[in-house]
Design a protein around this motif. Structure first.
Motif, PDB file in Angstrom:
ATOM      1  N   TYR A   1       0.845  -1.178   0.000  1.00 23.05           N
ATOM      2  CA  TYR A   1       0.000   0.000   0.000  1.00 23.05           C
ATOM      3  C   TYR A   1       0.886   1.235   0.000  1.00 23.05           C
ATOM      4  N   ILE A   2       0.565   2.179  -0.841  1.00 24.77           N
ATOM      5  CA  ILE A   2       1.339   3.407  -0.963  1.00 24.77           C
ATOM      6  C   ILE A   2       0.429   4.579  -0.635  1.00 24.77           C
ATOM      7  N   THR A   3       0.858   5.406   0.304  1.00 22.46           N
ATOM      8  CA  THR A   3       0.033   6.545   0.711  1.00 22.46           C
ATOM      9  C   THR A   3       0.754   7.887   0.595  1.00 22.46           C
ATOM     10  N   GLN A   4       2.073   7.849   0.414  1.00 26.01           N
ATOM     11  CA  GLN A   4       2.808   9.105   0.312  1.00 26.01           C
ATOM     12  C   GLN A   4       2.373   9.853  -0.945  1.00 26.01           C
ATOM     13  N   PRO A   5       1.939  11.118  -0.802  1.00 27.15           N
ATOM     14  CA  PRO A   5       1.427  11.878  -1.957  1.00 27.15           C
ATOM     15  C   PRO A   5       2.389  11.941  -3.138  1.00 27.15           C
ATOM     16  N   LYS A   6       3.704  12.042  -2.868  1.00 23.96           N
ATOM     17  CA  LYS A   6       4.662  12.137  -3.970  1.00 23.96           C
ATOM     18  C   LYS A   6       4.676  10.871  -4.809  1.00 23.96           C
ATOM     19  N   ARG A   7       4.364   9.737  -4.186  1.00 30.05           N
ATOM     20  CA  ARG A   7       4.355   8.469  -4.921  1.00 30.05           C
ATOM     21  C   ARG A   7       2.981   8.166  -5.507  1.00 30.05           C
ATOM     22  N   THR A   8       1.920   8.474  -4.767  1.00 34.39           N
ATOM     23  CA  THR A   8       0.587   8.167  -5.293  1.00 34.39           C
ATOM     24  C   THR A   8       0.283   8.982  -6.546  1.00 34.39           C
ATOM     25  N   ILE A   9       0.796  10.209  -6.607  1.00 33.22           N
ATOM     26  CA  ILE A   9       0.514  11.035  -7.787  1.00 33.22           C
ATOM     27  C   ILE A   9       1.133  10.428  -9.037  1.00 33.22           C
ATOM     28  N   GLU A  10       2.222   9.687  -8.884  1.00 33.26           N
ATOM     29  CA  GLU A  10       2.833   9.028 -10.035  1.00 33.26           C
ATOM     30  C   GLU A  10       1.879   8.004 -10.639  1.00 33.26           C
ATOM     31  N   TYR A  11       1.173   7.263  -9.775  1.00 29.33           N
ATOM     32  CA  TYR A  11       0.229   6.259 -10.268  1.00 29.33           C
ATOM     33  C   TYR A  11      -1.028   6.912 -10.830  1.00 29.33           C
ATOM     34  N   VAL A  12      -1.454   8.011 -10.215  1.00 31.35           N
ATOM     35  CA  VAL A  12      -2.603   8.741 -10.755  1.00 31.35           C
ATOM     36  C   VAL A  12      -2.275   9.262 -12.151  1.00 31.35           C
ATOM     37  N   ASN A  13      -1.073   9.810 -12.326  1.00 29.20           N
ATOM     38  CA  ASN A  13      -0.662  10.307 -13.646  1.00 29.20           C
ATOM     39  C   ASN A  13      -0.558   9.168 -14.660  1.00 29.20           C
ATOM     40  N   LEU A  14      -0.078   8.002 -14.189  1.00 33.36           N
ATOM     41  CA  LEU A  14       0.008   6.838 -15.075  1.00 33.36           C
ATOM     42  C   LEU A  14      -1.388   6.414 -15.527  1.00 33.36           C
ATOM     43  N   TYR A  15      -2.328   6.362 -14.586  1.00 36.20           N
ATOM     44  CA  TYR A  15      -3.701   6.001 -14.945  1.00 36.20           C
ATOM     45  C   TYR A  15      -4.252   7.000 -15.965  1.00 36.20           C
ATOM     46  N   ASP A  16      -4.057   8.283 -15.717  1.00 37.03           N
ATOM     47  CA  ASP A  16      -4.570   9.305 -16.633  1.00 37.03           C
ATOM     48  C   ASP A  16      -3.962   9.151 -18.025  1.00 37.03           C
ATOM     49  N   HIS A  17      -2.680   8.826 -18.080  1.00 37.86           N
ATOM     50  CA  HIS A  17      -2.003   8.651 -19.371  1.00 37.86           C
ATOM     51  C   HIS A  17      -2.602   7.467 -20.139  1.00 37.86           C
ATOM     52  N   LEU A  18      -2.775   6.337 -19.450  1.00 36.07           N
ATOM     53  CA  LEU A  18      -3.335   5.156 -20.102  1.00 36.07           C
ATOM     54  C   LEU A  18      -4.792   5.392 -20.495  1.00 36.07           C
ATOM     55  N   SER A  19      -5.505   6.143 -19.672  1.00 35.77           N
ATOM     56  CA  SER A  19      -6.904   6.437 -19.975  1.00 35.77           C
ATOM     57  C   SER A  19      -7.028   7.241 -21.270  1.00 35.77           C
ATOM     58  N   GLN A  20      -6.064   8.131 -21.500  1.00 38.66           N
ATOM     59  CA  GLN A  20      -6.087   8.918 -22.734  1.00 38.66           C
ATOM     60  C   GLN A  20      -5.797   8.055 -23.960  1.00 38.66           C
ATOM     61  N   LEU A  21      -4.989   7.002 -23.763  1.00 40.95           N
ATOM     62  CA  LEU A  21      -4.659   6.102 -24.872  1.00 40.95           C
ATOM     63  C   LEU A  21      -5.770   5.084 -25.132  1.00 40.95           C
ATOM     64  N   ALA A  22      -6.609   4.854 -24.132  1.00 38.56           N
ATOM     65  CA  ALA A  22      -7.632   3.809 -24.223  1.00 38.56           C
ATOM     66  C   ALA A  22      -8.803   4.237 -25.103  1.00 38.56           C
ATOM     67  N   LEU A  23      -9.574   3.243 -25.521  1.00 38.27           N
ATOM     68  CA  LEU A  23     -10.805   3.510 -26.269  1.00 38.27           C
ATOM     69  C   LEU A  23     -11.830   4.131 -25.341  1.00 38.27           C
ATOM     70  N   ASP A  24     -12.807   4.813 -25.914  1.00 41.71           N
ATOM     71  CA  ASP A  24     -13.839   5.365 -25.043  1.00 41.71           C
ATOM     72  C   ASP A  24     -14.772   4.248 -24.571  1.00 41.71           C
ATOM     73  N   VAL A  25     -15.703   4.605 -23.701  1.00 41.65           N
ATOM     74  CA  VAL A  25     -16.570   3.606 -23.069  1.00 41.65           C
ATOM     75  C   VAL A  25     -17.386   2.829 -24.091  1.00 41.65           C
ATOM     76  N   GLU A  26     -17.970   3.500 -25.082  1.00 38.87           N
ATOM     77  CA  GLU A  26     -18.801   2.811 -26.067  1.00 38.87           C
ATOM     78  C   GLU A  26     -17.965   1.911 -26.981  1.00 38.87           C
ATOM     79  N   GLU A  27     -16.802   2.383 -27.399  1.00 35.79           N
ATOM     80  CA  GLU A  27     -15.933   1.554 -28.231  1.00 35.79           C
ATOM     81  C   GLU A  27     -15.470   0.316 -27.464  1.00 35.79           C
TER      82      GLU A  27
END
Length: 269
Positions: A220-246
């Motif tokens: 489990y990771i709770t330190q803000p400096k580290r959690t933001i890295e995973y949030v940014n990673l999720y956001d990056h992959l979400s932009q590359l992903a297909l939309d919900v209907e596709e």
């Protein structure tokens, strides 16, 4: 430790006390209370009981302290469930079928296959997965957003009936207001390599906790400096992903391969 500290702080603020006032109530210094609240020190069990009573926590603070001495495997399970139950938003990166979207039959087969590596009791594990899925059915269900690899649809588990049931369930879940599924196309899968599964919990206070599974139960990771890295990673992959209907269209196509439509003009026997 961090969760215990956050609970002490929350109940103290709710009561309208300063750290110094709580310290006086339990015969401790202000600095001791500060150490407990920031998670750098753990109160003795008798001290935790005094703090719980002083803050009218009705055993909540003491139970959190008590769990630090419990079986670590059980604590990892309960911590994931607590994080899911308290979350207003859950974001997940998944290489395989998400634990939030499994049918019980699919979960049992996957867990059976993993017993050799992970150990444990199969029935306990199935019950735990059931509790995880039930989080989506509570009155305060979180918003669940998942990005997962398109290739995960090809990972057959069990026979055709099992996969038909699993994909049908995924389709139904994708239509819920609090669920958003997005597939990362195969052409982007090199971005996904070595990431594995990442679950990001965000609670009502805006605190973020990241969970990554492992053979030892996960971290489990709770330190803000580290959690933001995973949030940014999720956001990056979400932009590359297909939309919900596709994404739903691809899930439907995969489902049709396990339960093809009857050809036009044919007659069911």
């Amino acid at each position: 430790m961090e969760e215990l500290g956050a609970a002490i702080c929350e109940y103290r603020v709710r009561k309208g006390w300063t750290q110094a006032e709580l310290g006086r109530a339990v015969a401790l210094s202000k600095s001791a209370i500060s150490h407990f609240e920031n998670g750098s020190h753990v109160p003795r069990r008798d001290v935790a009981r005094r703090i719980d009573a002083a803050l009218d926590a009705r055993g909540h603070i003491f139970r959190l302290r008590d769990e630090l001495d419990d079986n670590p495997d059980a604590d990892r399970v309960s911590r994931f469930l607590r994080a899911a139950a308290r979350a207003v938003r859950i974001r997940q990166i998944a290489s395989f079928t998400s634990v939030f979207l499994e049918t019980e039959e699919h979960a049992r087969l996957c867990l059976t296959a993993g017993l050799a590596a992970y150990g444990g009791d199969l029935d306990d594990k199935v019950h735990y997965r059931r509790q995880v899925r039930a989080v989506l059915d509570t009155p305060a269900a979180p918003q669940l957003s998942i990005v997962f690899l398109e290739g995960a649809l090809d990972l057959g588990v069990g026979d055709r009936a099992v996969m038909r049931g699993q994909l049908s369930h995924m389709m139904r879940q994708s239509r819920r207001r609090n669920v958003a599924l997005r597939l990362l196309p195969r052409r982007e899968q090199n971005v996904f390599s070595d990431i594995g599964t990442v679950t990001i919990f965000e609670d009502r206070r805006g605190r973020t906790t990241v969970h990554r599974p492992s053979l030892s139960g996960g971290i489990y990771i709770t330190q803000p400096k580290r959690t933001i890295e995973y949030v940014n990673l999720y956001d990056h992959l979400s932009q590359l992903a297909l939309d919900v209907e596709e994404s739903r269209t691809l899930i439907r196509k995969a489902l049709e391969e396990y339960s093809p439509c009857t050809p036009p003009g044919s007659t069911n026997q």
